[in-house]
Design a protein around this motif. Structure first.
Motif, PDB file in Angstrom:
ATOM      1  N   ASP A   1       0.825  -1.210   0.000  1.00 14.43           N
ATOM      2  CA  ASP A   1       0.000   0.000   0.000  1.00 14.43           C
ATOM      3  C   ASP A   1       0.856   1.255   0.000  1.00 14.43           C
ATOM      4  OD1 ASP A   1      -2.272  -1.529  -0.005  1.00 14.43           O
ATOM      5  OD2 ASP A   1      -2.686  -1.299   2.143  1.00 14.43           O
ATOM      6  N   MET A   2       1.945   1.238   0.750  1.00 16.66           N
ATOM      7  CA  MET A   2       2.811   2.413   0.802  1.00 16.66           C
ATOM      8  C   MET A   2       3.483   2.649  -0.556  1.00 16.66           C
ATOM      9  SD  MET A   2       2.329   3.822   3.615  1.00 16.66           S
ATOM     10  CE  MET A   2       3.526   5.098   3.466  1.00 16.66           C
ATOM     11  N   VAL A   3       3.907   1.592  -1.231  1.00 14.21           N
ATOM     12  CA  VAL A   3       4.515   1.742  -2.551  1.00 14.21           C
ATOM     13  C   VAL A   3       3.501   2.341  -3.525  1.00 14.21           C
ATOM     14  CG1 VAL A   3       5.412   0.451  -4.532  1.00 14.21           C
ATOM     15  CG2 VAL A   3       6.266  -0.025  -2.248  1.00 14.21           C
ATOM     16  N   GLN A   4       2.241   1.856  -3.464  1.00 16.88           N
ATOM     17  CA  GLN A   4       1.198   2.409  -4.327  1.00 16.88           C
ATOM     18  C   GLN A   4       0.967   3.892  -4.029  1.00 16.88           C
ATOM     19  OE1 GLN A   4      -2.257  -0.044  -3.713  1.00 16.88           O
ATOM     20  NE2 GLN A   4      -1.997  -1.048  -5.698  1.00 16.88           N
ATOM     21  N   LEU A   5       0.959   4.247  -2.761  1.00 14.26           N
ATOM     22  CA  LEU A   5       0.745   5.638  -2.376  1.00 14.26           C
ATOM     23  C   LEU A   5       1.873   6.523  -2.891  1.00 14.26           C
ATOM     24  CD1 LEU A   5      -0.852   7.730  -0.682  1.00 14.26           C
ATOM     25  CD2 LEU A   5       0.636   7.114   1.225  1.00 14.26           C
ATOM     26  N   TRP A   6       3.117   6.056  -2.748  1.00 22.07           N
ATOM     27  CA  TRP A   6       4.258   6.841  -3.234  1.00 22.07           C
ATOM     28  C   TRP A   6       4.174   7.038  -4.744  1.00 22.07           C
ATOM     29  CZ3 TRP A   6       7.958   3.269  -0.141  1.00 22.07           C
ATOM     30  CH2 TRP A   6       7.911   3.613   1.209  1.00 22.07           C
ATOM     31  N   GLU A   7       3.830   5.975  -5.463  1.00 20.70           N
ATOM     32  CA  GLU A   7       3.709   6.079  -6.925  1.00 20.70           C
ATOM     33  C   GLU A   7       2.611   7.070  -7.310  1.00 20.70           C
ATOM     34  OE1 GLU A   7       5.418   4.725  -9.507  1.00 20.70           O
ATOM     35  OE2 GLU A   7       6.851   3.876  -8.099  1.00 20.70           O
ATOM     36  N   GLN A   8       1.504   7.021  -6.592  1.00 25.13           N
ATOM     37  CA  GLN A   8       0.396   7.925  -6.887  1.00 25.13           C
ATOM     38  C   GLN A   8       0.802   9.379  -6.627  1.00 25.13           C
ATOM     39  OE1 GLN A   8      -3.090   6.931  -4.647  1.00 25.13           O
ATOM     40  NE2 GLN A   8      -4.461   7.989  -6.053  1.00 25.13           N
ATOM     41  N   ARG A   9       1.521   9.615  -5.566  1.00 33.12           N
ATOM     42  CA  ARG A   9       1.983  10.973  -5.260  1.00 33.12           C
ATOM     43  C   ARG A   9       2.969  11.468  -6.316  1.00 33.12           C
ATOM     44  NH1 ARG A   9       2.808  10.628   1.312  1.00 33.12           N
ATOM     45  NH2 ARG A   9       0.610  10.864   1.831  1.00 33.12           N
ATOM     46  N   LEU A  10       3.832  10.581  -6.779  1.00 38.16           N
ATOM     47  CA  LEU A  10       4.784  10.964  -7.818  1.00 38.16           C
ATOM     48  C   LEU A  10       4.059  11.303  -9.119  1.00 38.16           C
ATOM     49  CD1 LEU A  10       7.674   8.410  -7.270  1.00 38.16           C
ATOM     50  CD2 LEU A  10       7.718  10.852  -6.871  1.00 38.16           C
ATOM     51  N   GLU A  11       3.081  10.472  -9.480  1.00 40.94           N
ATOM     52  CA  GLU A  11       2.304  10.741 -10.690  1.00 40.94           C
ATOM     53  C   GLU A  11       1.603  12.095 -10.581  1.00 40.94           C
ATOM     54  OE1 GLU A  11       1.806   9.193 -13.560  1.00 40.94           O
ATOM     55  OE2 GLU A  11       2.910   7.348 -13.190  1.00 40.94           O
ATOM     56  N   ALA A  12       1.035  12.379  -9.414  1.00 44.89           N
ATOM     57  CA  ALA A  12       0.326  13.649  -9.229  1.00 44.89           C
ATOM     58  C   ALA A  12       1.290  14.825  -9.290  1.00 44.89           C
ATOM     59  CB  ALA A  12      -0.406  13.634  -7.894  1.00 44.89           C
ATOM     60  N   GLY A  13       2.471  14.672  -8.690  1.00 43.41           N
ATOM     61  CA  GLY A  13       3.466  15.748  -8.729  1.00 43.41           C
ATOM     62  C   GLY A  13       3.947  16.027 -10.137  1.00 43.41           C
ATOM     63  N   CYS A  14       4.106  14.978 -10.930  1.00 44.29           N
ATOM     64  CA  CYS A  14       4.536  15.161 -12.327  1.00 44.29           C
ATOM     65  C   CYS A  14       3.406  15.755 -13.166  1.00 44.29           C
ATOM     66  CB  CYS A  14       4.975  13.831 -12.915  1.00 44.29           C
ATOM     67  SG  CYS A  14       6.501  13.210 -12.218  1.00 44.29           S
ATOM     68  N   ALA A  15       2.183  15.261 -12.961  1.00 47.79           N
ATOM     69  CA  ALA A  15       1.045  15.753 -13.742  1.00 47.79           C
ATOM     70  C   ALA A  15       0.771  17.225 -13.462  1.00 47.79           C
ATOM     71  CB  ALA A  15      -0.193  14.923 -13.430  1.00 47.79           C
ATOM     72  N   GLU A  16       1.071  17.667 -12.256  1.00 42.45           N
ATOM     73  CA  GLU A  16       0.849  19.064 -11.887  1.00 42.45           C
ATOM     74  C   GLU A  16       1.686  20.001 -12.756  1.00 42.45           C
ATOM     75  OE1 GLU A  16       1.216  21.858  -7.880  1.00 42.45           O
ATOM     76  OE2 GLU A  16       1.566  19.695  -7.767  1.00 42.45           O
ATOM     77  N   HIS A  17       2.843  19.536 -13.175  1.00 41.35           N
ATOM     78  CA  HIS A  17       3.733  20.375 -13.994  1.00 41.35           C
ATOM     79  C   HIS A  17       3.791  19.915 -15.444  1.00 41.35           C
ATOM     80  CE1 HIS A  17       5.029  22.694 -10.588  1.00 41.35           C
ATOM     81  NE2 HIS A  17       5.227  21.580  -9.916  1.00 41.35           N
ATOM     82  N   GLY A  18       2.874  19.049 -15.856  1.00 45.99           N
ATOM     83  CA  GLY A  18       2.760  18.676 -17.256  1.00 45.99           C
ATOM     84  C   GLY A  18       3.821  17.729 -17.767  1.00 45.99           C
ATOM     85  N   THR A  19       4.375  16.915 -16.912  1.00 41.44           N
ATOM     86  CA  THR A  19       5.356  15.929 -17.355  1.00 41.44           C
ATOM     87  C   THR A  19       4.891  14.550 -16.905  1.00 41.44           C
ATOM     88  OG1 THR A  19       7.689  15.294 -17.322  1.00 41.44           O
ATOM     89  CG2 THR A  19       6.795  16.181 -15.300  1.00 41.44           C
ATOM     90  N   SER A  20       5.579  13.522 -17.314  1.00 40.78           N
ATOM     91  CA  SER A  20       5.213  12.164 -16.895  1.00 40.78           C
ATOM     92  C   SER A  20       6.304  11.596 -15.995  1.00 40.78           C
ATOM     93  CB  SER A  20       5.010  11.272 -18.112  1.00 40.78           C
ATOM     94  OG  SER A  20       6.230  11.119 -18.803  1.00 40.78           O
ATOM     95  N   LEU A  21       5.935  10.562 -15.281  1.00 42.93           N
ATOM     96  CA  LEU A  21       6.872   9.940 -14.347  1.00 42.93           C
ATOM     97  C   LEU A  21       8.074   9.305 -15.046  1.00 42.93           C
ATOM     98  CD1 LEU A  21       7.421   9.444 -11.386  1.00 42.93           C
ATOM     99  CD2 LEU A  21       6.052   7.378 -11.521  1.00 42.93           C
ATOM    100  N   PRO A  22       7.906   8.618 -16.177  1.00 44.54           N
ATOM    101  CA  PRO A  22       9.088   8.067 -16.855  1.00 44.54           C
ATOM    102  C   PRO A  22      10.079   9.142 -17.297  1.00 44.54           C
ATOM    103  CG  PRO A  22       7.117   7.004 -17.676  1.00 44.54           C
ATOM    104  CD  PRO A  22       6.668   8.105 -16.780  1.00 44.54           C
ATOM    105  N   VAL A  23       9.555  10.292 -17.731  1.00 47.72           N
ATOM    106  CA  VAL A  23      10.434  11.393 -18.142  1.00 47.72           C
ATOM    107  C   VAL A  23      11.225  11.896 -16.932  1.00 47.72           C
ATOM    108  CG1 VAL A  23      10.462  13.770 -18.981  1.00 47.72           C
ATOM    109  CG2 VAL A  23       9.007  12.076 -20.071  1.00 47.72           C
ATOM    110  N   LEU A  24      10.529  12.012 -15.793  1.00 48.70           N
ATOM    111  CA  LEU A  24      11.201  12.461 -14.571  1.00 48.70           C
ATOM    112  C   LEU A  24      12.293  11.478 -14.153  1.00 48.70           C
ATOM    113  CD1 LEU A  24      11.226  14.418 -12.057  1.00 48.70           C
ATOM    114  CD2 LEU A  24       9.831  12.668 -10.966  1.00 48.70           C
ATOM    115  N   ARG A  25      11.971  10.201 -14.174  1.00 52.62           N
ATOM    116  CA  ARG A  25      12.962   9.196 -13.761  1.00 52.62           C
ATOM    117  C   ARG A  25      14.160   9.169 -14.710  1.00 52.62           C
ATOM    118  NH1 ARG A  25       9.215   4.359 -11.469  1.00 52.62           N
ATOM    119  NH2 ARG A  25       8.734   5.427  -9.548  1.00 52.62           N
ATOM    120  N   GLN A  26      13.892   9.313 -15.987  1.00 55.77           N
ATOM    121  CA  GLN A  26      14.989   9.325 -16.957  1.00 55.77           C
ATOM    122  C   GLN A  26      15.882  10.540 -16.719  1.00 55.77           C
ATOM    123  OE1 GLN A  26      13.690   9.533 -21.007  1.00 55.77           O
ATOM    124  NE2 GLN A  26      15.581   8.632 -21.796  1.00 55.77           N
ATOM    125  N   GLY A  27      15.280  11.683 -16.441  1.00 55.56           N
ATOM    126  CA  GLY A  27      16.067  12.884 -16.150  1.00 55.56           C
ATOM    127  C   GLY A  27      16.889  12.732 -14.887  1.00 55.56           C
TER     128      GLY A  27
END
Length: 123
Positions: free
Chosen positions: A63-89
């Motif tokens: 559950d904690m891993v799912q929550l962290w992933e969801q927060r990361l997705e929301a943080g990236c979506a807020e600035h118009g990017t995706s999570l894979p792009v963030l991780r690659q950077g």
């Protein structure tokens, strides 16, 4: 107490028995009815409770891993990017942060997820 034969020694009550029962009764102290007082029933209930606790600990981690992933997705979506792009950077910049730390950053420092124009040109 001195035992002259081995069968007499085997039949004698061992202190192990007392402490094993005591441990089980201490784990079942908050149960109701026979599950608290009868050793045979207490063993069954305690083993069941311990197995549920194991499953619960494993589920909590998932559950904690799912929550962290969801927060990361929301943080990236807020600035118009995706999570894979963030991780690659982050990998390109040699930034080694785990999911938990990144999720905390997404909550407390959301501007860290903002992608600048020069970084988009590199992609």
């Amino acid at each position: 107490m001195v035992f002259l034969t081995s069968p007499a020694w085997i039949r004698a009550a061992k202190p192990d028995k007392f402490w094993r029962r005591r441990r089980t009764f201490r784990l079942s102290a908050h149960y109701f009815g026979r599950a608290r007082n009868c050793y045979k029933t207490a063993i069954i209930r305690v083993e069941k409770a311990l197995s549920y606790a194991l499953v619960g600990r494993q589920q909590k981690k998932k559950d904690m891993v799912q929550l962290w992933e969801q927060r990361l997705e929301a943080g990236c979506a807020e600035h118009g990017t995706s999570l894979p792009v963030l991780r690659q950077g982050l990998m390109r910049c040699n930034v080694l942060l785990n999911r938990k730390t990144l999720a905390d950053l997404a909550i407390w420092e959301p501007r860290t997820f903002k992608v600048r124009g020069s970084q988009l040109a590199m992609e």
